[in-house]
Design a protein around this motif. Sequence first.
Motif, mmCIF file in Angstrom:
data_model
loop_
_atom_site.group_PDB
_atom_site.id
_atom_site.type_symbol
_atom_site.label_atom_id
_atom_site.label_comp_id
_atom_site.label_asym_id
_atom_site.label_seq_id
_atom_site.Cartn_x
_atom_site.Cartn_y
_atom_site.Cartn_z
ATOM 1 N N TRP A 24 4.609 -10.560 -5.170
ATOM 2 C CA TRP A 24 4.719 -10.053 -6.955
ATOM 3 C C TRP A 24 3.440 -10.902 -7.301
ATOM 4 C CZ3 TRP A 24 10.328 -12.856 -8.964
ATOM 5 C CH2 TRP A 24 10.167 -12.953 -10.133
ATOM 6 N N PRO A 25 2.491 -10.867 -7.520
ATOM 7 C CA PRO A 25 1.856 -11.592 -7.532
ATOM 8 C C PRO A 25 2.137 -11.853 -9.437
ATOM 9 C CG PRO A 25 1.012 -8.953 -8.023
ATOM 10 C CD PRO A 25 2.323 -9.366 -7.292
ATOM 11 N N MET A 26 1.372 -13.230 -10.307
ATOM 12 C CA MET A 26 1.404 -13.689 -11.108
ATOM 13 C C MET A 26 0.314 -14.015 -11.730
ATOM 14 S SD MET A 26 5.124 -15.865 -10.162
ATOM 15 C CE MET A 26 6.828 -15.103 -10.259
ATOM 16 N N GLN B 173 -4.029 -14.018 -7.087
ATOM 17 C CA GLN B 173 -2.786 -13.218 -6.667
ATOM 18 C C GLN B 173 -2.383 -11.872 -6.462
ATOM 19 O OE1 GLN B 173 1.065 -15.566 -8.012
ATOM 20 N NE2 GLN B 173 0.500 -17.038 -7.148
ATOM 21 N N PRO B 174 -3.434 -11.836 -7.416
ATOM 22 C CA PRO B 174 -3.152 -10.198 -7.483
ATOM 23 C C PRO B 174 -4.454 -10.116 -6.261
ATOM 24 C CG PRO B 174 -3.508 -10.638 -9.876
ATOM 25 C CD PRO B 174 -3.814 -11.702 -9.073
ATOM 26 N N LEU C 82 -4.916 -6.663 -0.788
ATOM 27 C CA LEU C 82 -5.402 -7.325 0.432
ATOM 28 C C LEU C 82 -3.689 -6.884 0.739
ATOM 29 C CD1 LEU C 82 -6.956 -8.222 2.551
ATOM 30 C CD2 LEU C 82 -6.153 -10.193 1.917
ATOM 31 N N VAL C 83 -2.929 -7.054 1.023
ATOM 32 C CA VAL C 83 -1.499 -7.172 2.106
ATOM 33 C C VAL C 83 -1.197 -6.035 1.387
ATOM 34 C CG1 VAL C 83 -1.250 -9.340 2.804
ATOM 35 C CG2 VAL C 83 0.150 -8.737 0.559
ATOM 36 N N ARG D 171 -1.627 -3.575 5.157
ATOM 37 C CA ARG D 171 -0.449 -3.049 4.339
ATOM 38 C C ARG D 171 0.936 -3.550 5.197
ATOM 39 N NH1 ARG D 171 -2.793 2.927 6.667
ATOM 40 N NH2 ARG D 171 -1.798 1.410 8.533
ATOM 41 N N ILE D 172 1.093 -4.503 4.676
ATOM 42 C CA ILE D 172 1.877 -5.619 5.539
ATOM 43 C C ILE D 172 3.075 -5.776 4.264
ATOM 44 C CG2 ILE D 172 1.243 -5.255 7.975
ATOM 45 C CD1 ILE D 172 0.592 -8.678 6.367
ATOM 46 N N ASP D 173 2.661 -5.248 3.130
ATOM 47 C CA ASP D 173 3.912 -5.296 2.182
ATOM 48 C C ASP D 173 5.058 -4.316 1.390
ATOM 49 O OD1 ASP D 173 1.964 -4.631 0.511
ATOM 50 O OD2 ASP D 173 3.175 -6.232 -0.885
ATOM 51 N N LEU D 174 5.388 -4.665 0.909
ATOM 52 C CA LEU D 174 5.883 -3.997 -0.675
ATOM 53 C C LEU D 174 6.205 -4.093 -1.180
ATOM 54 C CD1 LEU D 174 9.348 -2.094 1.153
ATOM 55 C CD2 LEU D 174 7.158 -1.367 0.942
ATOM 56 N N THR D 175 5.480 -3.954 -2.961
ATOM 57 C CA THR D 175 5.213 -4.915 -3.719
ATOM 58 C C THR D 175 6.581 -4.741 -4.857
ATOM 59 O OG1 THR D 175 2.847 -3.731 -4.084
ATOM 60 C CG2 THR D 175 3.565 -4.820 -5.905
#
Length: 103
Positions: A8-10, A14-15, A20-21, A26-30
């Motif tokens: 949850w980039p703020m 963070q963006p 990157l992830v 590919r180890i996250d869901l946004t």
Amino acid sequence: MGVPIVTWPMHSDQPWNSHLVTKVLRIDLTLKDWRRRDELVRSSMVEEVVRKLMTSEEGEEVRKRAEAIGKAVRESVATGGVSRMELDSFRCLYYKADFIVIR
């Protein structure tokens, strides 16, 4: 290490970290994309992403990749691992240079 991430980039970096992830590792869901940063995040949005991460096929793939990356990182920093050997090598050079300069 080895666990999936919900991003949850703020602000600030963070963006980029989210990119990157999400796109590279590919180890996250946004939870919410940076382009929608001014929108309100509701509890239902958080619930949806966490459920997706925990129960969907996509979530299973993310968890497996995160676990594999975590394992690789732990191996690389363990005794005999690539990162550990590089750090030890750097320390030897640093202390050797420091010793030479002092004398």
